[in-house]
Design an enzyme around this catalytic site. Structure first.
Site, PDB file in Angstrom:
ATOM      1  N   HIS A  83       0.812  -1.214   0.000  1.00  0.00           N
ATOM      2  CA  HIS A  83       0.000   0.000   0.000  1.00  0.00           C
ATOM      3  C   HIS A  83       0.851   1.271   0.000  1.00  0.00           C
ATOM      4  O   HIS A  83       1.924   1.337   0.605  1.00  0.00           O
ATOM      5  CB  HIS A  83      -0.909   0.015   1.226  1.00  0.00           C
ATOM      6  CG  HIS A  83      -0.161  -0.119   2.516  1.00  0.00           C
ATOM      7  ND1 HIS A  83       0.308   0.964   3.238  1.00  0.00           N
ATOM      8  CD2 HIS A  83       0.223  -1.210   3.226  1.00  0.00           C
ATOM      9  CE1 HIS A  83       0.920   0.552   4.313  1.00  0.00           C
ATOM     10  NE2 HIS A  83       0.893  -0.774   4.340  1.00  0.00           N
ATOM     11  N   ASP A  84       0.354   2.261  -0.733  1.00  0.00           N
ATOM     12  CA  ASP A  84       0.906   3.622  -0.733  1.00  0.00           C
ATOM     13  C   ASP A  84       2.296   3.740  -1.348  1.00  0.00           C
ATOM     14  O   ASP A  84       2.985   4.748  -1.144  1.00  0.00           O
ATOM     15  CB  ASP A  84       0.930   4.196   0.693  1.00  0.00           C
ATOM     16  CG  ASP A  84      -0.447   4.183   1.346  1.00  0.00           C
ATOM     17  OD1 ASP A  84      -1.340   4.886   0.846  1.00  0.00           O
ATOM     18  OD2 ASP A  84      -0.624   3.446   2.333  1.00  0.00           O
ATOM     19  N   GLY A 101       5.098  -0.977   2.695  1.00  0.00           N
ATOM     20  CA  GLY A 101       4.282   0.193   2.424  1.00  0.00           C
ATOM     21  C   GLY A 101       5.059   1.489   2.356  1.00  0.00           C
ATOM     22  O   GLY A 101       6.146   1.629   2.925  1.00  0.00           O
TER      23      GLY A 101
END
Length: 268
Positions: free
Chosen positions: A120-121, A138
């Site tokens: 994520h991200d 992440g």
């Protein structure tokens, strides 16, 4: 539009007429496939996921499933993948979280080899190669023209600037400034990625950057941050000095340098 009869495609998904979807693919309602996108068999695309033009995704890749982050609370988040990417077998790419801007972004003309995980991200630039089994935690940021060797793991919030190379089977936990090679567990900067520099820069620029790094990584009785500040004072108008030194000064995780490891024989 070429959709295999065994594919499961939600009618709310936006599929360009030139996209191809292979057998046993699963496409969720908020997926967008732009011109010329091709999915081989058994690809799963879920979440708010956009695949831009002429990207190809190979069997058993899974994109857009919820982040593997216990802080994720079901917030709306996006996965955006650019143009002309090759995403090979068994890759997994997750969307963002509210702690990282609610989006994961992959640029254009990248190759993600088999079993790559992008958490994520993350933000990946253009013309990057992530070899088999690369694992990104992440909030990682990767610049343009970066190569990462197979089975390398990278700690969350790490930044890798443009033109870098990270050797295979490394474990990287600190930032890598532009045009550097890093290797090891834990990975340290070993020298400059002269192969990439010769592709992107003029000879005079390479010579300047080589000398700059010698000054930057001379850590006797000082720190890398102090060296960066001195170089910025010395070369206030040079774009390479600004880029490299500001990258160092903005680092939260620290720079992956260890005294005595940096060797660049061509620098004078």
């Amino acid at each position: 539009m070429n959709i295999a009869p065994s594919a499961i495609v939600d009618p709310r998904a936006q599929i360009h007429s030139t996209a191809k979807i292979g057998h046993f693919c699963v496409i969720g309602p908020d997926v967008v496939l732009e011109e010329g996108v091709e999915l081989y068999n058994n690809v799963t695309l879920l979440g708010i996921t956009t695949i831009k033009a002429h990207t190809t995704i190979f069997p058993y890749a899974t994109l857009g499933t919820i982040p593997q982050d216990l802080k994720y609370e079901g917030e709306s988040s996006k996965l955006i993948i650019g143009e002309h990417n090759l995403i090979r077998e068994y890759c997994m790419i997750n969307p963002g979280t509210k702690g990282g801007g609610n989006q994961t972004i992959i640029g254009n003309h990248n190759l993600l080899m088999a079993y790559v995980h992008v958490a994520h991200d993350c933000k990946i630039g253009d013309h990057c190669i992530l070899a088999n089994g690369v694992t990104l935690a992440g909030h990682i940021e990767i610049g343009d023209h970066v190569n990462i060797g197979g089975l390398t793991a990278i700690h969350q919030f790490t930044r890798i600037a443009k033109g870098c190379m990270v050797a295979g089977a490394s474990a990287l936990g600190r930032d890598v400034p532009p045009y550097c090679n890093a290797e090891g567990n834990r990975a340290f900067i070993r020298g400059l990625n002269r192969y990439r520099m010769r592709k992107l820069l003029e000879r005079s620029e390479i010579d300047f950057i080589s000398v700059l790094y010698k000054k930057l990584f001379d850590l006797k009785d000082t720190s890398i941050r102090n060296n960066a500040l001195k170089i910025l004072e010395q070369y206030p108008d040079n774009p390479h000095a600004q880029e490299i030194c500001n990258f160092v000064l903005q680092s939260n995780r620290g720079i992956a340098i260890k005294e005595g490891y940096f060797q660049d024989e061509e620098a004078t």
